[in-house]
Motif scaffolding. Structure first.
Motif, PDB file in Angstrom:
ATOM      1  N   GLY A   1       0.783  -1.231   0.000  1.00  0.00           N
ATOM      2  CA  GLY A   1       0.000   0.000   0.000  1.00  0.00           C
ATOM      3  C   GLY A   1       0.806   1.268   0.000  1.00  0.00           C
ATOM      4  N   LYS A   2       2.140   1.173  -0.117  1.00  0.00           N
ATOM      5  CA  LYS A   2       3.002   2.354  -0.128  1.00  0.00           C
ATOM      6  C   LYS A   2       3.828   2.374  -1.411  1.00  0.00           C
ATOM      7  CE  LYS A   2       3.495   2.247   4.924  1.00  0.00           C
ATOM      8  NZ  LYS A   2       4.465   2.145   6.056  1.00  0.00           N
ATOM      9  N   TRP A   3       4.206   3.583  -1.798  1.00  0.00           N
ATOM     10  CA  TRP A   3       5.065   3.747  -2.970  1.00  0.00           C
ATOM     11  C   TRP A   3       6.470   4.067  -2.499  1.00  0.00           C
ATOM     12  CZ3 TRP A   3       5.032   8.521  -6.690  1.00  0.00           C
ATOM     13  CH2 TRP A   3       5.906   8.264  -7.746  1.00  0.00           C
ATOM     14  N   TYR A   4       7.392   3.130  -2.715  1.00  0.00           N
ATOM     15  CA  TYR A   4       8.782   3.279  -2.299  1.00  0.00           C
ATOM     16  C   TYR A   4       9.613   3.802  -3.467  1.00  0.00           C
ATOM     17  CZ  TYR A   4       7.631   0.515   1.851  1.00  0.00           C
ATOM     18  OH  TYR A   4       7.084   0.052   3.020  1.00  0.00           O
ATOM     19  N   LEU A   5      10.444   4.814  -3.188  1.00  0.00           N
ATOM     20  CA  LEU A   5      11.336   5.388  -4.185  1.00  0.00           C
ATOM     21  C   LEU A   5      12.749   5.468  -3.625  1.00  0.00           C
ATOM     22  CD1 LEU A   5       9.370   8.360  -5.820  1.00  0.00           C
ATOM     23  CD2 LEU A   5      10.092   6.248  -6.914  1.00  0.00           C
ATOM     24  N   LYS A   6      13.707   5.167  -4.485  1.00  0.00           N
ATOM     25  CA  LYS A   6      15.110   5.254  -4.130  1.00  0.00           C
ATOM     26  C   LYS A   6      15.843   5.935  -5.271  1.00  0.00           C
ATOM     27  CE  LYS A   6      18.937   2.347  -2.500  1.00  0.00           C
ATOM     28  NZ  LYS A   6      19.348   0.940  -2.207  1.00  0.00           N
ATOM     29  N   GLY A   7      16.636   6.982  -4.949  1.00  0.00           N
ATOM     30  CA  GLY A   7      17.290   7.721  -6.011  1.00  0.00           C
ATOM     31  C   GLY A   7      18.399   8.607  -5.503  1.00  0.00           C
ATOM     32  N   LEU A   8      18.832   9.526  -6.369  1.00  0.00           N
ATOM     33  CA  LEU A   8      19.932  10.429  -6.053  1.00  0.00           C
ATOM     34  C   LEU A   8      19.395  11.825  -5.784  1.00  0.00           C
ATOM     35  CD1 LEU A   8      22.540   9.353  -8.755  1.00  0.00           C
ATOM     36  CD2 LEU A   8      22.436   8.658  -6.364  1.00  0.00           C
ATOM     37  N   GLY A   9      19.928  12.443  -4.734  1.00  0.00           N
ATOM     38  CA  GLY A   9      19.544  13.796  -4.396  1.00  0.00           C
ATOM     39  C   GLY A   9      20.333  14.820  -5.188  1.00  0.00           C
TER      40      GLY A   9
ATOM     41  N   THR B   1       1.189  11.725   2.524  1.00  0.00           N
ATOM     42  CA  THR B   1       2.422  12.136   3.191  1.00  0.00           C
ATOM     43  C   THR B   1       3.593  11.308   2.682  1.00  0.00           C
ATOM     44  OG1 THR B   1       1.968  10.595   5.016  1.00  0.00           O
ATOM     45  CG2 THR B   1       1.261  12.895   5.298  1.00  0.00           C
ATOM     46  N   TRP B   2       4.802  11.884   2.800  1.00  0.00           N
ATOM     47  CA  TRP B   2       6.052  11.215   2.467  1.00  0.00           C
ATOM     48  C   TRP B   2       6.856  10.975   3.747  1.00  0.00           C
ATOM     49  CZ3 TRP B   2       7.590   9.501  -2.341  1.00  0.00           C
ATOM     50  CH2 TRP B   2       6.817   9.926  -3.437  1.00  0.00           C
ATOM     51  N   THR B   3       7.474   9.783   3.809  1.00  0.00           N
ATOM     52  CA  THR B   3       8.240   9.407   4.990  1.00  0.00           C
ATOM     53  C   THR B   3       9.610   8.878   4.579  1.00  0.00           C
ATOM     54  OG1 THR B   3       6.204   8.782   6.146  1.00  0.00           O
ATOM     55  CG2 THR B   3       8.276   7.973   7.073  1.00  0.00           C
ATOM     56  N   PRO B   4      10.691   9.412   5.134  1.00  0.00           N
ATOM     57  CA  PRO B   4      12.016   8.845   4.844  1.00  0.00           C
ATOM     58  C   PRO B   4      12.127   7.430   5.407  1.00  0.00           C
ATOM     59  CG  PRO B   4      12.186  11.049   5.800  1.00  0.00           C
ATOM     60  CD  PRO B   4      10.763  10.613   5.971  1.00  0.00           C
ATOM     61  N   ILE B   5      12.793   6.548   4.694  1.00  0.00           N
ATOM     62  CA  ILE B   5      12.959   5.162   5.145  1.00  0.00           C
ATOM     63  C   ILE B   5      14.425   4.770   4.991  1.00  0.00           C
ATOM     64  CG2 ILE B   5      10.618   4.331   4.698  1.00  0.00           C
ATOM     65  CD1 ILE B   5      11.567   3.402   1.969  1.00  0.00           C
ATOM     66  N   SER B   6      14.872   3.919   5.914  1.00  0.00           N
ATOM     67  CA  SER B   6      16.250   3.418   5.890  1.00  0.00           C
ATOM     68  C   SER B   6      16.306   2.065   6.582  1.00  0.00           C
ATOM     69  CB  SER B   6      17.191   4.410   6.572  1.00  0.00           C
ATOM     70  OG  SER B   6      16.767   4.628   7.911  1.00  0.00           O
ATOM     71  N   ASP B   7      15.455   1.142   6.138  1.00  0.00           N
ATOM     72  CA  ASP B   7      15.421  -0.174   6.773  1.00  0.00           C
ATOM     73  C   ASP B   7      16.143  -1.187   5.900  1.00  0.00           C
ATOM     74  OD1 ASP B   7      13.700  -0.386   4.670  1.00  0.00           O
ATOM     75  OD2 ASP B   7      11.896  -0.671   5.869  1.00  0.00           O
ATOM     76  N   GLY B   8      16.019  -2.449   6.280  1.00  0.00           N
ATOM     77  CA  GLY B   8      16.702  -3.505   5.558  1.00  0.00           C
ATOM     78  C   GLY B   8      16.179  -3.699   4.147  1.00  0.00           C
ATOM     79  N   MET B   9      14.915  -3.362   3.917  1.00  0.00           N
ATOM     80  CA  MET B   9      14.358  -3.515   2.579  1.00  0.00           C
ATOM     81  C   MET B   9      15.072  -2.598   1.589  1.00  0.00           C
ATOM     82  SD  MET B   9      12.172  -2.266   0.039  1.00  0.00           S
ATOM     83  CE  MET B   9      10.884  -1.211   0.662  1.00  0.00           C
ATOM     84  N   VAL B  10      15.268  -1.355   1.985  1.00  0.00           N
ATOM     85  CA  VAL B  10      15.924  -0.397   1.111  1.00  0.00           C
ATOM     86  C   VAL B  10      17.409  -0.714   0.966  1.00  0.00           C
ATOM     87  CG1 VAL B  10      16.460   2.042   0.793  1.00  0.00           C
ATOM     88  CG2 VAL B  10      14.244   1.368   1.706  1.00  0.00           C
ATOM     89  N   ALA B  11      18.036  -1.194   2.018  1.00  0.00           N
ATOM     90  CA  ALA B  11      19.472  -1.461   1.981  1.00  0.00           C
ATOM     91  C   ALA B  11      19.824  -2.530   0.950  1.00  0.00           C
ATOM     92  CB  ALA B  11      19.950  -1.872   3.368  1.00  0.00           C
TER      93      ALA B  11
END
Length: 436
Positions: free
Chosen positions: A275-283, A299-309
């Motif tokens: 149910g969430k849209w995850y994005l990973k990219g360059l700032g 709303t947007w929420t910063p994430i830094s868990d094992g899924m993103v790693a």
């Protein structure tokens, strides 16, 4: 037709029938469409040869009532069958023959051009899924083809519109299951654009859609609840990355802004999961960023868990699970485990193809309940992710390579596959699945 009777001066001659004065507009229409033949008209109009008033031009008066009258006597879809039974037969024709069905007659063309025919196929479970691949050739131009998994053949398609034939960084998504959208991007001459077009798998044609609110390229996009979301990216003339996010609702046929991201980003990977849209990219400073968008709260929420790693591209959310590739040629799959918050090995094909650019896996899409892996050389593999406990050696249908079977059917596709395999600069840009 009413008749006026006059008494003759000579009673012994009986009665004389006189044709009444009629409106010239309705004369021909009533005689021709009501009686159909001149012979039929003579039974009711004694002495007439062509019409009650022979000076009427039959082509000059075609009223709406006459057109409605003709539709009552139109030919059936299939001779000898009512139309409902004829449609029941036509919806069972394989999708590969639908273009030929449109050429049979106007009624068939109108039937297949409407939504009723394909909605009926979908509701009865007869809709077929094809894989659509957009590829950048060695000359830098965009070409595309559709793969029919039933006959394992690549099917030709109408050319990509000129505005996207050489575009860079444009988005691609599917709405309503049968409309493939191309949006945004960077034109080599005009720079960033906000144009939106879509291809209908039902009509086999391209159409225009409302432009985006902001020019952008190299952005992230996804589909949630049949609405198209676009976030971040770059815009020519602006040195910083974009934070703005907009959504297109096909029911309202318009774009609107939603909550901005916390920081500007040029996404290189994205997925809708849980149910969430995850994005990973360059700032803007080339640092790696990751955020998640929650549609319910906007709303947007910063994430830094094992899924993103451990998140690698390409990836896909299917049957409530998140899958990603574990090798360059896509012959190994990983799955995300929410309990341990880490990625685990899922399945191995035991048949690795190599690590060249042409064999690199470019996309993952769901196809007929299975996970489909598409590589740059246009080869495909189907993986049954519903039963990962079974061994590949004992179940050959668990991991099936369907690549070469379709290419050897025709000289064109065979040559095209060979060129794609040799050209290191040729690669897949987008891949989607459309139903019809």
């Amino acid at each position: 037709m009413d008749q006026t009777v006059e008494r003759s001066p000579n009673a012994q001659r009986g009665f004389r029938v006189q044709a009444p004065l009629v409106d010239s507009v309705s004369c021909y229409c009533k005689v021709d469409s009501g009686l159909k033949t001149v012979a039929g008209a003579r039974k009711f109009v004694p002495g007439s040869k062509l019409c009650i008033q022979p000076d009427i031009n039959p082509r000059a008066h075609k009223t709406k009532s006459s057109r409605r009258e003709r539709t009552r006597f139109q030919l059936p879809l299939l001779p000898g069958l009512p139309d409902d039974l004829a449609i029941a037969c036509l919806i069972r024709v394989p999708r590969v023959e639908h273009n030929n069905l449109r050429l049979v007659c106007k009624r068939w063309n109108r039937l297949l051009a409407g939504n009723y025919f394909y909605s009926l196929r979908k509701s009865l479970g007869m809709a077929e899924e094809w894989v659509y691949v957009l590829k950048r050739d060695r000359d830098g131009r965009i070409s595309w083809h559709a793969f029919d998994p039933t006959y394992q053949l690549w099917q030709p398609l109408p050319p990509v519109p000129a505005e996207y034939s050489e575009a860079l960084g444009f988005g691609c998504a599917v709405l309503s299951g049968c409309h493939l959208y191309l949006f945004g991007g960077k034109d080599p001459l005009k720079g960033s654009i906000r144009r939106v077009i879509f291809y209908s798998a039902r009509t086999n044609k391209w159409h225009r859609a409302p432009d985006m609110l902001r020019k952008r390229h190299f952005f992230g996009s996804c589909v949630i609840n049949n609405c198209l979301y676009v976030a971040g990216g770059e815009c020519e003339g602006i040195r910083r990355t974009l934070r703005s996010v907009e959504v297109y609702d096909p029911n309202k046929n318009r774009w609107s802004f939603v909550a901005d991201m916390n920081t500007g980003m040029v996404p290189f990977i994205g997925v809708v999961y849980d149910g969430k849209w995850y994005l990973k990219g360059l700032g803007s400073h080339r640092e790696v960023l990751s955020e998640a968008y929650i549609p319910e709260t906007n709303t947007w929420t910063p994430i830094s868990d094992g899924m993103v790693a451990g998140w690698r591209n390409p990836s896909i959310s299917m049957d409530g699970k998140l899958f990603a590739l574990d090798c360059r040629d896509g012959c190994k799959l990983r799955v995300y485990d929410e309990i341990t918050n880490s990625w685990k090995k899922f399945i191995d094909s035991k048949l690795h193809l190599g690590s060249s650019r042409s064999l690199e896996a470019a996309a993952l899409v769901p196809l007929n309940g299975k996970l489909c892996i598409i590589r740059n050389n246009m080869s495909l593999s189907l993986v049954d992710v519903s039963s990962p406990d079974k061994q590949v050696e004992t179940n050959p249908h668990l991991w099936e390579n369907i690549a070469g079977k379709g290419h050897i059917r025709t000289i064109f596709t065979n040559l095209w596959s060979s060129i794609a395999g040799r050209g290191l600069k040729s690669h897949i840009v987008h891949c989607q699945v459309l139903q019809a």
